[in-house]
Enzyme design. Structure first.
Site, short mmCIF file in Angstrom:
data_model
loop_
_atom_site.label_atom_id
_atom_site.label_comp_id
_atom_site.label_asym_id
_atom_site.label_seq_id
_atom_site.Cartn_x
_atom_site.Cartn_y
_atom_site.Cartn_z
CG ASP A 24 -2.08 -1.02 1.21
OD1 ASP A 24 -2.05 -1.61 0.22
OD2 ASP A 24 -2.61 -1.33 2.25
N GLY A 25 2.08 0.99 0.71
CA GLY A 25 2.75 2.31 0.71
C GLY A 25 3.50 2.86 -0.73
CB SER A 31 -8.64 7.61 9.47
OG SER A 31 -9.95 7.64 10.11
CG LEU A 32 -8.98 0.84 10.99
CD1 LEU A 32 -10.55 0.93 11.40
CD2 LEU A 32 -8.70 -0.23 10.05
CB SER A 33 -4.14 3.51 13.51
OG SER A 33 -3.86 2.43 12.52
#
Length: 423
Positions: free
Chosen positions: A175-176, A306-308
């Site tokens: 993803d990075g 955001s999830l983290s």
């Protein structure tokens, strides 16, 4: 002297004596020599029963300029990139392979055809062509030369060669790597189709497995692909008088805003004091947050930072904005999902104890704002003059379901996976 099968034949009397020679090594060429970009065409499925989440991808003519981006410092990914480039060139001989400068100069000797990379980067501009979410593409010293005239438009605006030359963007990594590739087009009005191979740690955004690369290339080149358009954020920085100012990336092609695939956030950085941020929605005051920082994310970014930080998970086809506080002082400050046409403003309070907070776009520092200054964030228009917005990601076969999101949520993020149970 005769050249045969990689050997030099020298006539000596009635016989010949053969000496082995190395294959020709092509030099790295400038993207200035490439033809202009071919823009793809997108259409909705014709079948009444078809989903509207995905779009059909076709080409007015065969794509020619292919930009390959790889995850750094991983030997098997390097090998895969070489194999992929050779396959594309042998199957579609008229294509041109574009690589990032450091990659091009390190592997061009592996090919029997030329590869292309960026022309010398202007030394006077704050905008780096090889901008990234972390230092993965250092520009060789040999490329640090004055700007060429061809890098400016008639209006005098700086032009990023990636934006005008790339027909198709291919990523090999996680993803990075996809975020890095998207950052290369953060100031471009139109992002080329992204064909991503999951070869990283998580690969939630990666659509194709590496062993599918032959099929993936065929699907894209033959115009049989389907794409999921991922929304981007537009980010502008304004001073205390409401005047727009640029970030450290500068202004390119007349665009003062940056685009984010995942999120924009402001953070207290190294300062020990919590940031005091005033939050406005469409110009109306919402609240004053006291926290380590604030995140405004896209649906795609809802499974990232955001999830983290406790934010909600949003399907990428749901047009929306998500605001999530980072470690807020008040437990009642909860994440909010807002319509995509909202304009969110984060203003650093005059009561903030530090002089400045950091502004980051997709993990890369964009600059900072001081007391009374603000950032404004809104969704990019998906349909606009001259083409489509967002990031068109070529859909792959992994993950299950129509767009793969549900399969990825269960298979990769282990959504609601019971504790203590094996997979």
């Amino acid at each position: 002297m005769l050249m045969r099968s990689g050997r030099v034949a020298v006539r000596v009397g009635a016989g010949r004596r053969f000496f082995s020679v190395s294959a020709r090594r092509w030099e790295v060429l400038s993207t200035d020599e490439l033809p202009e970009r071919v823009h793809p065409l997108y259409s909705t499925p014709e079948s009444p029963a078809a989903t509207s989440k995905l779009w059909n991808l076709t080409w007015p003519k065969e794509p020619r300029n292919i930009l390959l981006i790889k995850k750094p410092n991983v030997p098997f990914v390097r090998t895969a990139l070489i194999e992929l480039a050779k396959h594309i060139k042998s199957t579609y001989p008229k294509t041109n392979i574009i690589l990032e400068p450091a990659v091009a100069h390190s592997i061009h000797h592996e090919f029997s055809f030329p590869v292309y990379t960026l022309p010398p980067s202007p030394a006077s501009t704050p905008f780096p062509y090889t901008q990234s979410t972390y230092p993965r593409t250092p520009v060789p010293t040999a490329l640090q030369k004055p700007q060429k005239a061809s890098l400016t438009s008639p209006s005098g605006d700086l032009i990023n060669p990636y934006h005008t030359k790339t027909d198709l963007l291919v990523t090999l990594g996680g993803d990075g790597t996809i975020l890095h590739a998207a950052s290369l087009f953060s100031t471009s009005r139109q992002v080329p189709p992204v064909l991503s191979f999951a070869m990283g740690t998580l690969g939630f955004l990666g659509e194709w497995r590496w062993n599918e690369f032959v099929e993936a290339v065929r699907v894209v080149f033959e115009g049989a692909g389907r794409v999921l358009r991922r929304e981007r954020l537009k980010v502008g920085v304004y001073d205390r008088d409401g005047k727009r100012v640029g970030g450290d990336w500068g202004e390119v092609q007349g665009i003062g805003d940056a685009h984010a695939m995942n999120e924009v956030n402001i953070h207290r950085g190294k300062d020990p004091h919590l940031a005091i941020v005033e939050v406005f929605v469409d110009g109306r005051f919402l609240t004053e947050g006291v926290a380590d920082g604030m995140i405004i994310s896209t649906p795609t970014g809802s499974t990232a930072y955001s999830l983290s930080s406790g934010g909600s998970i949003i399907h990428p086809s749901v047009s929306s904005l998500l605001i999530t506080p980072i470690c807020p002082r008040s437990l009642s400050f909860r994440p909010l999902v807002l319509p995509a046409d909202s304009v969110l403003t984060l203003k650093l309070s005059e009561r903030n104890r530090s002089d400045e907070v950091e502004v980051n776009v997709d993990g890369r520092r964009w600059g900072g704002i001081g007391r009374g200054e603000e950032i404004r964030v809104w969704s990019e228009e998906m349909k606009k003059e001259g083409g489509w917005g967002g990031i068109p990601c070529v859909r792959g076969g992994k993950g299950g379901g129509d767009d793969g999101w549900v399969g990825g949520l269960n298979g990769l993020l282990k959504f609601n996976h019971p504790f203590g149970e094996d997979e």
